[in-house]
Design an enzyme around this catalytic site. Structure first.
Site, mmCIF file in Angstrom:
data_model
loop_
_atom_site.group_PDB
_atom_site.id
_atom_site.type_symbol
_atom_site.label_atom_id
_atom_site.label_comp_id
_atom_site.label_asym_id
_atom_site.label_seq_id
_atom_site.Cartn_x
_atom_site.Cartn_y
_atom_site.Cartn_z
ATOM 1 N N HIS A 263 73.019 -57.222 -77.406
ATOM 2 C CA HIS A 263 74.419 -56.967 -77.692
ATOM 3 C C HIS A 263 74.856 -58.172 -77.758
ATOM 4 O O HIS A 263 74.427 -59.225 -77.536
ATOM 5 C CB HIS A 263 74.905 -55.779 -76.648
ATOM 6 C CG HIS A 263 74.759 -56.445 -75.266
ATOM 7 N ND1 HIS A 263 75.745 -57.451 -74.868
ATOM 8 C CD2 HIS A 263 74.186 -56.010 -74.373
ATOM 9 C CE1 HIS A 263 75.262 -57.581 -73.603
ATOM 10 N NE2 HIS A 263 74.471 -56.873 -73.064
ATOM 11 N N CYS B 112 69.750 -57.192 -70.120
ATOM 12 C CA CYS B 112 69.810 -57.082 -71.606
ATOM 13 C C CYS B 112 69.613 -58.415 -72.178
ATOM 14 O O CYS B 112 69.552 -59.392 -71.549
ATOM 15 C CB CYS B 112 71.070 -56.625 -72.167
ATOM 16 S SG CYS B 112 71.281 -54.818 -71.526
#
Length: 432
Positions: free
Chosen positions: A147, A155
């Site tokens: 992202h 992440c």
């Protein structure tokens, strides 16, 4: 192109403390339909790639790189873009449990339903953790994504410009008919030199298993077919009439002859390079997670931090010898939960200060009473001691000359008695 059969992990809508949380209520920021820059389009044409041809993503954690590979007209893949990962939490090594802040390592699959144009992190796609291998080992976690926004709790976080391009690569490939693309996540480039450096790491056996899939891609430049059986990855295996069960026994299978031969040749060259690297390797290694025990320590830290508790500024870290280190600097996350906890702590501290002041005042009062009583006792003891000391008798006053003449001379008792007796006998004889 060899088919890929990994199933993606189920998307979880609930907020997770382990991964990057998402909200589906945000409005897309406009980047979801952005087109690839002309410089990339031009390079694709030069390499024999179409805008809509299939893609593959590769991640190398130690090098902090995310690469996009794209299929050429000959069916093989070539790298078309490489990006520096803006932020990534955790250490080298796989993800174990929810909250351990580890980014996954392994082979994952992304399908159109995992793309999020409305991400609160600008744009995002879920990589599909946990996959079949992770679930077979009881590993947990949710919302593990690539992202934007450069913020990570497990992440692979890019800046907004980078994720806009990466998202466009994926979107165009899906529009071109690709049904899923593979994300290969590795701790480092699995060269002989790097494998030699990490040969004593507790994750080495796991990395050796990943390396087979890495090697297959290096040889063929085609994403490997990935299956899981006996709780381990197997690559490019063909088992006619049989299915691969992640926790079950591996069925009888074969590898395409041409690939098998190429792989054996590749391994022979690799083994020689590995032996040489073992004797000459001097490059330092990076920290890696020691296993489930450390993952649980970090997960507990994450949970307490999410509640707004005051914790160490960095998660605890476990060395390979089992010792745990925790930073001395404390703090809490700036969030509604953190502010509530701070208010509770402030109220508690105020009550403790008031109670301490009251205790000190009472203590001073008792000390004053004890001092007064001590002084009174000392004064009483002094008075009693003074009363027990006898006073000196006064000397007789000297007689005046007149008194001395008037007073008859006092004879001693013995002399007065003798003369009186003689006088009495003479009187009796001669009369008065």
């Amino acid at each position: 192109m060899i088919a890929r059969t990994l199933r993606a992990g189920l998307l979880i809508a609930a907020l997770g403390v382990a991964g990057c949380t998402e909200s589906t209520l945000n409005v897309a920021g406009g980047g979801a339909n952005a087109q690839l820059p002309q410089r990339i389009v031009k390079e694709m044409r030069a390499k024999g790639m179409s805008r809509s041809s299939p893609i593959l993503a590769r991640v190398f954690k130690e090098e902090n790189k995310l690469e996009i590979w794209k299929q050429k007209t000959n069916g093989r893949y070539d790298m078309i873009a490489s990006y520096d990962i803006c932020k990534m939490s955790g250490k080298l090594g796989p993800k174990f449990i929810e909250g351990d802040r580890q980014s996954p390592e392994g082979f994952y699959t992304v399908r159109p339903g995992q793309m999020n144009p409305n991400s609160q992190f600008h744009l995002a796609f879920n990589i599909g953790y946990p996959n079949a291998y992770d679930r077979a080992h009881g590993r947990t976690g949710s919302n593990l994504m690539v992202h934007g926004a450069c913020s990570s709790s497990g992440c692979f976080s890019m800046n907004d410009a980078q994720i806009t391009e990466i998202y466009a690569f994926a979107r165009d490939s899906f529009r071109g008919g690709q049904t899923e693309f593979q994300v290969q996540s590795f701790p480092f480039r699995m060269t002989a030199a790097n494998m030699a450096r990490y040969r004593n790491d507790p994750n080495y056996k796991f990395w050796e298993m990943l390396k087979e899939g890495y090697d297959h891609f290096e040889i063929s430049k085609v994403p490997p077919k990935v299956d899981v059986c006996e709780k381990r990855y197997v690559f490019n295996r063909i088992a006619p009439g049989a299915a691969f069960s992640p926790a079950g026994a591996c069925p009888a299978s074969t590898m395409p002859d041409q690939l098998a031969t190429a792989y054996q040749t590749y391994r022979s060259t690799y083994d020689a390079a590995f032996s040489k690297a073992v004797s000459s390797s001097s490059v330092a290694t990076k920290a890696s997670i020691t296993g489930l025990t450390e993952a649980k320590l970090v997960s507990d830290w994450t949970t307490r931090r999410a509640r707004g508790e005051r914790v160490s500024m960095q998660p605890p870290s476990m060395a390979h010898d089992g010792t745990v280190s925790v930073t001395s600097r404390m703090g809490r996350i700036d969030s509604p939960a953190g502010r509530r906890m701070a208010a509770v702590d402030a109220e508690k501290a105020a009550k403790e200060r008031a109670a301490e002041q009251k205790r000190l005042a009472k203590q001073r009062e008792e000390e004053a009473k004890q001092l007064a009583a001590s002084r009174a006792a000392e004064e009483k003891a002094a008075a009693e001691q003074a009363a027990q000391v006898p006073s000196a008798e006064p000397a007789p006053a000297a007689a005046s000359p007149a008194t001395a003449q008037a007073a008859p001379a006092q004879q001693p008792e013995e002399k007065t008695g003798i003369l009186g007796g003689m006088r009495k006998r003479l009187t009796n004889i001669f009369g008065s």
